[in-house]
Design a protein around this motif. Sequence first.
Motif, PDB file in Angstrom:
ATOM      1  N   TYR A  63       0.838  -1.198   0.000  1.00 64.21           N
ATOM      2  CA  TYR A  63       0.000   0.000   0.000  1.00 64.21           C
ATOM      3  C   TYR A  63       0.879   1.257   0.000  1.00 64.21           C
ATOM      4  CZ  TYR A  63      -3.349   3.539   1.502  1.00 64.21           C
ATOM      5  OH  TYR A  63      -4.108   4.673   1.583  1.00 64.21           O
ATOM      6  N   VAL A  64       1.918   1.253   0.817  1.00 60.80           N
ATOM      7  CA  VAL A  64       2.812   2.409   0.922  1.00 60.80           C
ATOM      8  C   VAL A  64       3.489   2.674  -0.418  1.00 60.80           C
ATOM      9  CG1 VAL A  64       4.914   3.270   2.032  1.00 60.80           C
ATOM     10  CG2 VAL A  64       3.162   2.144   3.398  1.00 60.80           C
ATOM     11  N   PHE A  65       3.984   1.606  -1.076  1.00 55.06           N
ATOM     12  CA  PHE A  65       4.652   1.786  -2.374  1.00 55.06           C
ATOM     13  C   PHE A  65       3.698   2.366  -3.417  1.00 55.06           C
ATOM     14  CE2 PHE A  65       7.930  -1.368  -0.961  1.00 55.06           C
ATOM     15  CZ  PHE A  65       9.020  -0.535  -1.132  1.00 55.06           C
ATOM     16  N   GLU A  66       2.439   1.995  -3.344  1.00 54.84           N
ATOM     17  CA  GLU A  66       1.472   2.456  -4.333  1.00 54.84           C
ATOM     18  C   GLU A  66       0.955   3.860  -4.063  1.00 54.84           C
ATOM     19  OE1 GLU A  66      -1.617  -0.473  -4.461  1.00 54.84           O
ATOM     20  OE2 GLU A  66      -0.307  -2.000  -5.338  1.00 54.84           O
ATOM     21  N   ASN A  67       0.904   4.286  -2.780  1.00 60.00           N
ATOM     22  CA  ASN A  67       0.198   5.514  -2.440  1.00 60.00           C
ATOM     23  C   ASN A  67       1.034   6.609  -1.780  1.00 60.00           C
ATOM     24  OD1 ASN A  67      -2.539   4.665  -3.237  1.00 60.00           O
ATOM     25  ND2 ASN A  67      -2.187   3.093  -1.687  1.00 60.00           N
ATOM     26  N   PHE A  68       2.271   6.339  -1.447  1.00 58.31           N
ATOM     27  CA  PHE A  68       3.094   7.336  -0.780  1.00 58.31           C
ATOM     28  C   PHE A  68       4.266   7.723  -1.678  1.00 58.31           C
ATOM     29  CE2 PHE A  68       0.754   5.651   2.720  1.00 58.31           C
ATOM     30  CZ  PHE A  68       0.767   6.616   3.716  1.00 58.31           C
ATOM     31  N   PRO A  69       4.788   8.951  -1.501  1.00 66.34           N
ATOM     32  CA  PRO A  69       5.995   9.326  -2.244  1.00 66.34           C
ATOM     33  C   PRO A  69       7.178   8.445  -1.824  1.00 66.34           C
ATOM     34  CG  PRO A  69       5.005  11.242  -1.147  1.00 66.34           C
ATOM     35  CD  PRO A  69       4.272  10.033  -0.678  1.00 66.34           C
ATOM     36  N   LEU A  70       8.135   8.301  -2.705  1.00 68.26           N
ATOM     37  CA  LEU A  70       9.291   7.439  -2.450  1.00 68.26           C
ATOM     38  C   LEU A  70      10.041   7.857  -1.190  1.00 68.26           C
ATOM     39  CD1 LEU A  70      11.032   5.079  -3.374  1.00 68.26           C
ATOM     40  CD2 LEU A  70      12.331   6.682  -4.789  1.00 68.26           C
ATOM     41  N   THR A  71      10.177   9.156  -0.952  1.00 66.27           N
ATOM     42  CA  THR A  71      10.915   9.609   0.237  1.00 66.27           C
ATOM     43  C   THR A  71      10.225   9.161   1.523  1.00 66.27           C
ATOM     44  OG1 THR A  71       9.781  11.748   0.106  1.00 66.27           O
ATOM     45  CG2 THR A  71      11.988  11.612  -0.882  1.00 66.27           C
ATOM     46  N   ASP A  72       8.877   9.220   1.557  1.00 64.62           N
ATOM     47  CA  ASP A  72       8.149   8.754   2.744  1.00 64.62           C
ATOM     48  C   ASP A  72       8.297   7.245   2.919  1.00 64.62           C
ATOM     49  OD1 ASP A  72       7.355  11.337   3.174  1.00 64.62           O
ATOM     50  OD2 ASP A  72       5.289  11.050   2.467  1.00 64.62           O
ATOM     51  N   THR A  73       8.290   6.523   1.804  1.00 65.18           N
ATOM     52  CA  THR A  73       8.442   5.073   1.854  1.00 65.18           C
ATOM     53  C   THR A  73       9.808   4.698   2.412  1.00 65.18           C
ATOM     54  OG1 THR A  73       6.953   4.840  -0.022  1.00 65.18           O
ATOM     55  CG2 THR A  73       8.365   2.956   0.482  1.00 65.18           C
ATOM     56  N   ILE A  74      10.843   5.340   1.921  1.00 69.52           N
ATOM     57  CA  ILE A  74      12.207   5.060   2.395  1.00 69.52           C
ATOM     58  C   ILE A  74      12.341   5.407   3.870  1.00 69.52           C
ATOM     59  CG2 ILE A  74      14.633   5.744   2.176  1.00 69.52           C
ATOM     60  CD1 ILE A  74      14.095   5.997  -0.864  1.00 69.52           C
ATOM     61  N   LYS A  75      11.759   6.548   4.271  1.00 66.98           N
ATOM     62  CA  LYS A  75      11.822   6.950   5.682  1.00 66.98           C
ATOM     63  C   LYS A  75      11.162   5.893   6.563  1.00 66.98           C
ATOM     64  CE  LYS A  75      10.568  10.573   8.896  1.00 66.98           C
ATOM     65  NZ  LYS A  75       9.776  11.761   9.135  1.00 66.98           N
ATOM     66  N   MET A  76       9.995   5.398   6.139  1.00 71.57           N
ATOM     67  CA  MET A  76       9.299   4.380   6.922  1.00 71.57           C
ATOM     68  C   MET A  76      10.103   3.086   6.966  1.00 71.57           C
ATOM     69  SD  MET A  76       5.538   2.723   6.518  1.00 71.57           S
ATOM     70  CE  MET A  76       6.044   1.381   5.463  1.00 71.57           C
ATOM     71  N   MET A  77      10.716   2.721   5.843  1.00 76.44           N
ATOM     72  CA  MET A  77      11.490   1.476   5.804  1.00 76.44           C
ATOM     73  C   MET A  77      12.716   1.547   6.695  1.00 76.44           C
ATOM     74  SD  MET A  77      11.235   0.198   1.878  1.00 76.44           S
ATOM     75  CE  MET A  77      12.321  -1.177   2.199  1.00 76.44           C
ATOM     76  N   LEU A  78      13.274   2.731   6.889  1.00 78.32           N
ATOM     77  CA  LEU A  78      14.486   2.855   7.694  1.00 78.32           C
ATOM     78  C   LEU A  78      14.200   3.183   9.159  1.00 78.32           C
ATOM     79  CD1 LEU A  78      16.841   4.681   5.187  1.00 78.32           C
ATOM     80  CD2 LEU A  78      16.822   2.266   5.806  1.00 78.32           C
ATOM     81  N   SER A  79      13.041   3.767   9.437  1.00 83.92           N
ATOM     82  CA  SER A  79      12.751   4.112  10.827  1.00 83.92           C
ATOM     83  C   SER A  79      12.002   2.999  11.544  1.00 83.92           C
ATOM     84  CB  SER A  79      11.964   5.422  10.903  1.00 83.92           C
ATOM     85  OG  SER A  79      10.730   5.305  10.240  1.00 83.92           O
ATOM     86  N   GLY A  80      11.265   2.176  10.817  1.00 87.47           N
ATOM     87  CA  GLY A  80      10.562   1.056  11.420  1.00 87.47           C
ATOM     88  C   GLY A  80       9.167   1.422  11.885  1.00 87.47           C
ATOM     89  N   THR A  81       8.363   0.408  12.066  1.00 84.18           N
ATOM     90  CA  THR A  81       7.000   0.589  12.542  1.00 84.18           C
ATOM     91  C   THR A  81       6.766  -0.377  13.701  1.00 84.18           C
ATOM     92  OG1 THR A  81       6.110  -1.072  11.030  1.00 84.18           O
ATOM     93  CG2 THR A  81       6.202   1.192  10.208  1.00 84.18           C
ATOM     94  N   GLY A  82       5.551  -0.375  14.231  1.00 88.73           N
ATOM     95  CA  GLY A  82       5.224  -1.237  15.359  1.00 88.73           C
ATOM     96  C   GLY A  82       5.435  -2.706  15.076  1.00 88.73           C
ATOM     97  N   GLU A  83       5.192  -3.114  13.835  1.00 93.22           N
ATOM     98  CA  GLU A  83       5.383  -4.527  13.511  1.00 93.22           C
ATOM     99  C   GLU A  83       6.852  -4.936  13.599  1.00 93.22           C
ATOM    100  OE1 GLU A  83       4.607  -5.318   9.151  1.00 93.22           O
ATOM    101  OE2 GLU A  83       4.242  -3.171   9.207  1.00 93.22           O
ATOM    102  N   CYS A  84       7.752  -3.975  13.551  1.00100.24           N
ATOM    103  CA  CYS A  84       9.183  -4.274  13.681  1.00100.24           C
ATOM    104  C   CYS A  84       9.554  -4.689  15.105  1.00100.24           C
ATOM    105  CB  CYS A  84      10.021  -3.066  13.262  1.00100.24           C
ATOM    106  SG  CYS A  84       9.842  -2.590  11.528  1.00100.24           S
ATOM    107  N   ALA A  85       8.682  -4.385  16.065  1.00101.15           N
ATOM    108  CA  ALA A  85       8.957  -4.732  17.468  1.00101.15           C
ATOM    109  C   ALA A  85       8.645  -6.190  17.775  1.00101.15           C
ATOM    110  CB  ALA A  85       8.153  -3.818  18.386  1.00101.15           C
ATOM    111  N   GLU A  86       7.893  -6.837  16.901  1.00104.00           N
ATOM    112  CA  GLU A  86       7.529  -8.231  17.138  1.00104.00           C
ATOM    113  C   GLU A  86       8.745  -9.146  16.950  1.00104.00           C
ATOM    114  OE1 GLU A  86       4.239  -9.321  14.651  1.00104.00           O
ATOM    115  OE2 GLU A  86       3.148  -7.493  15.171  1.00104.00           O
ATOM    116  N   ILE A  87       8.893 -10.088  17.854  1.00104.99           N
ATOM    117  CA  ILE A  87       9.964 -11.080  17.728  1.00104.99           C
ATOM    118  C   ILE A  87       9.292 -12.407  17.400  1.00104.99           C
ATOM    119  CG2 ILE A  87      11.847 -12.289  18.889  1.00104.99           C
ATOM    120  CD1 ILE A  87      12.223  -9.787  20.630  1.00104.99           C
TER     121      ILE A  87
END
Length: 178
Positions: free
Chosen positions: A114-138
């Motif tokens: 969804y992000v790749f389709e609807n967000f600018p590339l800079t926002d996508t890269i920022k999200m990929m490098l900063s992480g989201t809540g799902e990144c906290a799951e082990i």
Amino acid sequence: MIHDLFLQAASRPRIWFFLGAAGCAFLLAMGAYFQFVDGLEPCPLCISQRIAIAATGVVFLIAAIHNPTGIGSKVYAVIGAIVALAGASISMRHIWIQNLPPDQVPECGPGLEYVFENFPLTDTIKMMLSGTGECAEIDWSLFGISMPGWTLVAFLMLAAWSLVQFWQWRIISVSSEQ
């Protein structure tokens, strides 16, 4: 005997860099196994780490194909180490997020498709490098170390592997004196 094989490989940049590229291919294959066989969906930071592993592998593969000598080998060694250490920094961010208290974990974002389709590339890269809540799951660990922890170990080993070519002339000259 192993010492001699190590010295022989270290004295041949093509072999050394090809083995580094093969190691990166193995790591990517393991990521694919965990995703497609074990069903572990990668989070944004996992995907960023895979990109960093692929980039490190590409540097190693180009170096192996080019077969540099002297200063060229050192340049590839430094570039390979820099790319691997950049990947290590992503792994450290991922480990940090996994160890945050639950109330400080970032919010989960929309799926990457969804992000790749609807967000600018800079926002996508920022999200990929900063992480989201799902990144906290082990979802997986071995000996109490999560997958990002093992990936950090792999990145540090790749950086060290690369830098052996930077110092290979010293390794060879020291062994020839013995």
